[in-house]
Design a protein around this motif. Structure first.
Motif, PDB file in Angstrom:
ATOM      1  N   ASP A   1     -15.767  -4.188  -1.540  1.00  0.00           N
ATOM      2  CA  ASP A   1     -17.205  -4.373  -1.337  1.00  0.00           C
ATOM      3  C   ASP A   1     -17.889  -3.033  -1.083  1.00  0.00           C
ATOM      4  OD1 ASP A   1     -16.057  -4.014   1.152  1.00  0.00           O
ATOM      5  OD2 ASP A   1     -17.173  -5.616   2.143  1.00  0.00           O
ATOM      6  N   ARG A   2     -17.085  -1.980  -0.915  1.00  0.00           N
ATOM      7  CA  ARG A   2     -17.624  -0.621  -0.795  1.00  0.00           C
ATOM      8  C   ARG A   2     -16.950   0.287  -1.821  1.00  0.00           C
ATOM      9  NH1 ARG A   2     -16.779   1.707   4.902  1.00  0.00           N
ATOM     10  NH2 ARG A   2     -14.719   0.806   4.609  1.00  0.00           N
ATOM     11  N   CYS A   3     -17.717   1.198  -2.394  1.00  0.00           N
ATOM     12  CA  CYS A   3     -17.110   2.242  -3.223  1.00  0.00           C
ATOM     13  C   CYS A   3     -17.687   3.588  -2.817  1.00  0.00           C
ATOM     14  CB  CYS A   3     -17.317   1.971  -4.716  1.00  0.00           C
ATOM     15  SG  CYS A   3     -19.007   2.075  -5.282  1.00  0.00           S
ATOM     16  N   PHE A   4     -16.906   4.621  -3.055  1.00  0.00           N
ATOM     17  CA  PHE A   4     -17.226   5.963  -2.593  1.00  0.00           C
ATOM     18  C   PHE A   4     -17.161   6.917  -3.781  1.00  0.00           C
ATOM     19  CE2 PHE A   4     -15.438   3.417   0.712  1.00  0.00           C
ATOM     20  CZ  PHE A   4     -16.176   3.700   1.844  1.00  0.00           C
TER      21      PHE A   4
ATOM     22  N   SER B   1     -22.865   3.552   5.438  1.00  0.00           N
ATOM     23  CA  SER B   1     -21.442   3.211   5.474  1.00  0.00           C
ATOM     24  C   SER B   1     -20.918   2.794   4.102  1.00  0.00           C
ATOM     25  CB  SER B   1     -21.209   2.081   6.474  1.00  0.00           C
ATOM     26  OG  SER B   1     -22.034   0.964   6.172  1.00  0.00           O
ATOM     27  N   ALA B   2     -21.748   2.935   3.057  1.00  0.00           N
ATOM     28  CA  ALA B   2     -21.370   2.659   1.662  1.00  0.00           C
ATOM     29  C   ALA B   2     -21.431   1.177   1.314  1.00  0.00           C
ATOM     30  CB  ALA B   2     -19.999   3.241   1.316  1.00  0.00           C
ATOM     31  N   HIS B   3     -22.208   0.411   2.065  1.00  0.00           N
ATOM     32  CA  HIS B   3     -22.536  -0.951   1.658  1.00  0.00           C
ATOM     33  C   HIS B   3     -23.876  -0.903   0.928  1.00  0.00           C
ATOM     34  CE1 HIS B   3     -19.399  -3.306   3.634  1.00  0.00           C
ATOM     35  NE2 HIS B   3     -19.474  -2.464   4.642  1.00  0.00           N
ATOM     36  N   HIS B   4     -23.903  -1.454  -0.286  1.00  0.00           N
ATOM     37  CA  HIS B   4     -25.111  -1.482  -1.094  1.00  0.00           C
ATOM     38  C   HIS B   4     -25.385  -2.926  -1.505  1.00  0.00           C
ATOM     39  CE1 HIS B   4     -25.074   2.923  -1.355  1.00  0.00           C
ATOM     40  NE2 HIS B   4     -23.767   2.801  -1.508  1.00  0.00           N
ATOM     41  N   TYR B   5     -26.615  -3.379  -1.239  1.00  0.00           N
ATOM     42  CA  TYR B   5     -26.976  -4.787  -1.382  1.00  0.00           C
ATOM     43  C   TYR B   5     -28.026  -4.952  -2.488  1.00  0.00           C
ATOM     44  CZ  TYR B   5     -25.092  -4.593   3.391  1.00  0.00           C
ATOM     45  OH  TYR B   5     -24.305  -4.362   4.487  1.00  0.00           O
ATOM     46  N   PHE B   6     -27.934  -6.077  -3.212  1.00  0.00           N
ATOM     47  CA  PHE B   6     -28.771  -6.259  -4.383  1.00  0.00           C
ATOM     48  C   PHE B   6     -29.408  -7.648  -4.379  1.00  0.00           C
ATOM     49  CE2 PHE B   6     -25.251  -3.416  -5.216  1.00  0.00           C
ATOM     50  CZ  PHE B   6     -25.911  -2.271  -5.640  1.00  0.00           C
TER      51      PHE B   6
ATOM     52  N   PHE C   1       0.820  -1.210   0.000  1.00  0.00           N
ATOM     53  CA  PHE C   1       0.000   0.000   0.000  1.00  0.00           C
ATOM     54  C   PHE C   1       0.855   1.262   0.000  1.00  0.00           C
ATOM     55  CE2 PHE C   1      -2.960  -3.084   2.159  1.00  0.00           C
ATOM     56  CZ  PHE C   1      -3.768  -3.265   1.047  1.00  0.00           C
ATOM     57  N   PRO C   2       1.581   1.508  -1.104  1.00  0.00           N
ATOM     58  CA  PRO C   2       2.505   2.652  -1.169  1.00  0.00           C
ATOM     59  C   PRO C   2       1.810   4.002  -1.054  1.00  0.00           C
ATOM     60  CG  PRO C   2       2.184   1.689  -3.350  1.00  0.00           C
ATOM     61  CD  PRO C   2       1.554   0.737  -2.368  1.00  0.00           C
ATOM     62  N   ASN C   3       0.514   4.044  -1.318  1.00  0.00           N
ATOM     63  CA  ASN C   3      -0.233   5.301  -1.214  1.00  0.00           C
ATOM     64  C   ASN C   3      -1.174   5.322  -0.014  1.00  0.00           C
ATOM     65  OD1 ASN C   3       0.628   6.686  -3.813  1.00  0.00           O
ATOM     66  ND2 ASN C   3      -0.059   4.693  -4.583  1.00  0.00           N
ATOM     67  N   GLY C   4      -0.889   4.455   0.951  1.00  0.00           N
ATOM     68  CA  GLY C   4      -1.707   4.397   2.162  1.00  0.00           C
ATOM     69  C   GLY C   4      -2.788   3.337   2.073  1.00  0.00           C
ATOM     70  N   ILE C   5      -3.296   2.933   3.242  1.00  0.00           N
ATOM     71  CA  ILE C   5      -4.361   1.933   3.302  1.00  0.00           C
ATOM     72  C   ILE C   5      -5.586   2.471   2.561  1.00  0.00           C
ATOM     73  CG2 ILE C   5      -5.916   0.661   4.830  1.00  0.00           C
ATOM     74  CD1 ILE C   5      -3.099  -0.322   5.010  1.00  0.00           C
ATOM     75  N   PRO C   6      -6.172   1.676   1.669  1.00  0.00           N
ATOM     76  CA  PRO C   6      -7.344   2.158   0.918  1.00  0.00           C
ATOM     77  C   PRO C   6      -8.580   2.240   1.804  1.00  0.00           C
ATOM     78  CG  PRO C   6      -6.823  -0.111   0.313  1.00  0.00           C
ATOM     79  CD  PRO C   6      -5.738   0.343   1.218  1.00  0.00           C
ATOM     80  N   ASN C   7      -8.809   3.403   2.367  1.00  0.00           N
ATOM     81  CA  ASN C   7      -9.977   3.644   3.215  1.00  0.00           C
ATOM     82  C   ASN C   7     -10.470   5.063   2.985  1.00  0.00           C
ATOM     83  OD1 ASN C   7     -11.970   3.756   5.122  1.00  0.00           O
ATOM     84  ND2 ASN C   7     -10.618   3.674   6.892  1.00  0.00           N
ATOM     85  N   PRO C   8     -11.366   5.252   2.005  1.00  0.00           N
ATOM     86  CA  PRO C   8     -11.855   6.605   1.703  1.00  0.00           C
ATOM     87  C   PRO C   8     -12.715   7.218   2.791  1.00  0.00           C
ATOM     88  CG  PRO C   8     -12.146   5.113  -0.175  1.00  0.00           C
ATOM     89  CD  PRO C   8     -11.804   4.267   1.008  1.00  0.00           C
ATOM     90  N   MET C   9     -13.047   6.456   3.835  1.00  0.00           N
ATOM     91  CA  MET C   9     -13.779   7.051   4.947  1.00  0.00           C
ATOM     92  C   MET C   9     -12.898   8.035   5.723  1.00  0.00           C
ATOM     93  SD  MET C   9     -16.950   6.054   5.042  1.00  0.00           S
ATOM     94  CE  MET C   9     -17.598   6.108   6.714  1.00  0.00           C
TER      95      MET C   9
ATOM     96  N   CYS D   1     -26.368  -9.789  -1.605  1.00  0.00           N
ATOM     97  CA  CYS D   1     -25.053  -9.400  -1.083  1.00  0.00           C
ATOM     98  C   CYS D   1     -24.679  -7.993  -1.526  1.00  0.00           C
ATOM     99  CB  CYS D   1     -23.986 -10.395  -1.552  1.00  0.00           C
ATOM    100  SG  CYS D   1     -24.158 -12.035  -0.810  1.00  0.00           S
ATOM    101  N   ASP D   2     -23.632  -7.455  -0.899  1.00  0.00           N
ATOM    102  CA  ASP D   2     -23.152  -6.122  -1.212  1.00  0.00           C
ATOM    103  C   ASP D   2     -22.087  -6.179  -2.304  1.00  0.00           C
ATOM    104  OD1 ASP D   2     -22.178  -7.518   1.051  1.00  0.00           O
ATOM    105  OD2 ASP D   2     -20.993  -5.823   1.717  1.00  0.00           O
ATOM    106  N   SER D   3     -22.085  -5.151  -3.125  1.00  0.00           N
ATOM    107  CA  SER D   3     -21.147  -5.091  -4.253  1.00  0.00           C
ATOM    108  C   SER D   3     -20.789  -3.649  -4.545  1.00  0.00           C
ATOM    109  CB  SER D   3     -21.764  -5.730  -5.503  1.00  0.00           C
ATOM    110  OG  SER D   3     -21.024  -5.388  -6.662  1.00  0.00           O
ATOM    111  N   GLY D   4     -19.492  -3.346  -4.532  1.00  0.00           N
ATOM    112  CA  GLY D   4     -19.034  -2.023  -4.948  1.00  0.00           C
ATOM    113  C   GLY D   4     -19.068  -1.859  -6.456  1.00  0.00           C
TER     114      GLY D   4
END
Length: 486
Positions: free
Chosen positions: A263-266, A344-349, A227-235, A355-358
């Motif tokens: 499983d989450r996208c922002f 929290s950016a979980h979207h289920y279908f 993770f050279p650009n930091g942990i992927p956590n857009p929150m 299930c949730d899918s980004g």
């Protein structure tokens, strides 16, 4: 019976397994989890003749994930269960392929957005149904801790299946490619995969969208477990800056950023503004109700005003659920809801095994923008003005438990609105929701961290929002809370 020494395993949480490497999660524990999970599924009454004697498994890009996965695989095989190894995946790929291959269960080795020295596992059973502490996870923990593993006649068989075609086909079925083709104003899209597991799937989707009116700009795209650009956590607000800057530099129409297991996208609008997840729930609820009149939509209690307004105006059925993926999925199955969303950016279908899918989420949002001809800001501005929110505020507690704090709040909720024409209406579905005539708030203990979370919202009154947010925050701090966001 094959006996291992009994041990204590502390990385089991409410919904999944999450722990610090070589502190409470290592390869030996991963082996026990894999073997206990396989043994539990074999014993479970819900494992039936329609499922195969196999467990699907994948892992994210973290440097420790492959080793943990191999150990879990050894445990599964030693339990006499076959393994279908998907290779490097996001969590939703395990959801999909567990059902696609008619497996008895699935495991994703991931710590999602946690620090680099953490890892974990997400488990599902047949038909991609969630497993929580209330529906089997505690039983799996007991087996793993006891070390009492059943003898088996034959070790399971191993297969490596990394072809994602069926999964990509399913993702693409959610949109009509004609809607994103031959646009008068082509859409330019920044996608930040965060050096997580999303990149390969994004590449396959971009291939399918090659001859459309969509242009993609990829940022932090290559999977890299360091993770050279930091942990992927857009929150985390600071983590949003590279996406925002790239969007503005490219004059893009929107930007999408993923967490580690996608499983989450922002989302960011064309002005670089981060769009809070609760408004995305509204956008997608409207999109599904346009397609399926009268459908049920499931949502969580933290922010409800915008979502309920949209569902009501579109003649849909509003169904509130406790926060957390296992609760949302269960309620969606019970009500056959077409869509469910959490702030929290979980979207289920529904058609994705509930299930949730980004990936489905961003495809639907892009199609909606293309069909509407509107800017992203135009889709959400009215929602933001009509139902402003505080955003989630987190507090650590000193000298008081979350249960005690909520009990104290329940004793006198009307202290926060003495001018209200009616007493507060209380709801304890998830923490405590306090509802007044022009505003409301929800306070709840986190299911995953030692925190209390606060969300405040009003009906079209930002001044009231700011005043009430400050008032409640001051009350929490006066009663032992420390703001964890600063």
């Amino acid at each position: 019976m094959q006996n291992f020494p009994p041990i204590s395993i502390t990385c089991f949480k409410a919904y999944d397994i999450r722990g610090e490497l070589n502190v409470n999660l290592d390869n030996d524990i991963a082996y026990r989890v894999g073997r206990a999970f396989a043994q539990y599924l074999k014993m479970s009454e819900q494992a039936n003749s329609q499922t195969k004697n196999a467990i699907v498994i994948g892992s994210d890009i973290r440097q420790s994930s492959e080793s943990l996965k191999k150990s879990a695989i050894d445990g599964i095989l030693d339990a006499g269960v076959d393994v279908i190894d998907l290779g490097m995946t996001g969590t939703e790929e395990v959801y999909f392929f567990t059902s696609h291959y008619q497996a008895m269960g699935g495991i994703e080795v991931t710590a999602s957005h946690n620090p680099i020295n953490f890892n974990g596992m997400k488990l599902v059973r047949e038909n991609s149904k969630p497993i929580s502490s209330q529906t089997g996870l505690a039983d799996i923990q007991k087996i793993a801790e006891s070390g009492e593993f059943a003898d088996v006649a034959n070790r399971g068989d191993y297969q490596l299946k990394t072809d994602k075609t069926a999964y990509i086909d399913h993702l693409m079925s959610y949109i009509d490619i004609k809607n994103v083709s031959n646009l008068a104003n082509p859409l330019k899209i920044v996608i930040n995969s965060g050096n997580g597991s999303a990149g390969p799937v994004v590449d396959l989707l971009v291939e399918r969208l090659e001859n459309t009116s969509l242009e993609f700009i990829k940022l932090h795209h290559e999977p890299d477990g360091s993770f050279p650009n930091g942990i992927p956590n857009p929150m985390i607000i600071a983590n949003r800056k590279p996406t925002e800057e790239k969007l503005l530099a490219e004059k893009a129409d929107l930007a999408i950023a993923f967490d580690g297991d996608f499983d989450r996208c922002f989302f960011f609008d064309e002005n670089g503004r981060f769009i809070e997840g609760t408004y995305l729930v509204g956008v997608l609820a409207q999109a599904f109700l346009d397609k399926e009149q009268g459908a049920s939509i499931v949502y969580d209690p933290r922010n409800i005003l915008n979502t309920e307004s949209i569902i009501h105006n579109a003649n849909g059925k509003a169904v509130m659920s406790q926060s957390g993926h296992s609760f949302i999925k269960e309620i969606m199955r019970q009500t056959e809801a077409v869509y469910g969303g959490e702030m929290s950016a979980h979207h289920y279908f529904r058609d994705f095994n509930y299930c949730d899918s980004g990936m489905i989420t961003w495809l639907l949002v892009v199609e909606l923008l293309a069909k509407s001809g509107k800017k992203f800001s135009q889709l959400v501005d009215e929602m933001i003005d009509s139902f402003p929110i505080s955003g989630e505020i987190n507090f650590k507690l000193n000298g008081i438990t979350a249960k005690e704090l909520l009990a104290k709040l329940k004793e006198n909720p009307n202290q926060f609105d003495e001018n209200s024409q009616e007493n507060a209406k209380l709801d304890e579905l998830d923490g405590l929701s306090v509802n007044f005539d022009k505003w409301r708030f929800n306070m709840r203990a986190s299911n995953t961290e030692p925190l209390v979370r606060l969300n405040v919202e009003t009906i079209g009154d930002k001044e009231l929002l700011n005043a009430k947010t400050t008032q409640i925050c001051d009350w929490i701090i006066a009663n032992g809370g420390v703001n964890a966001d600063h």
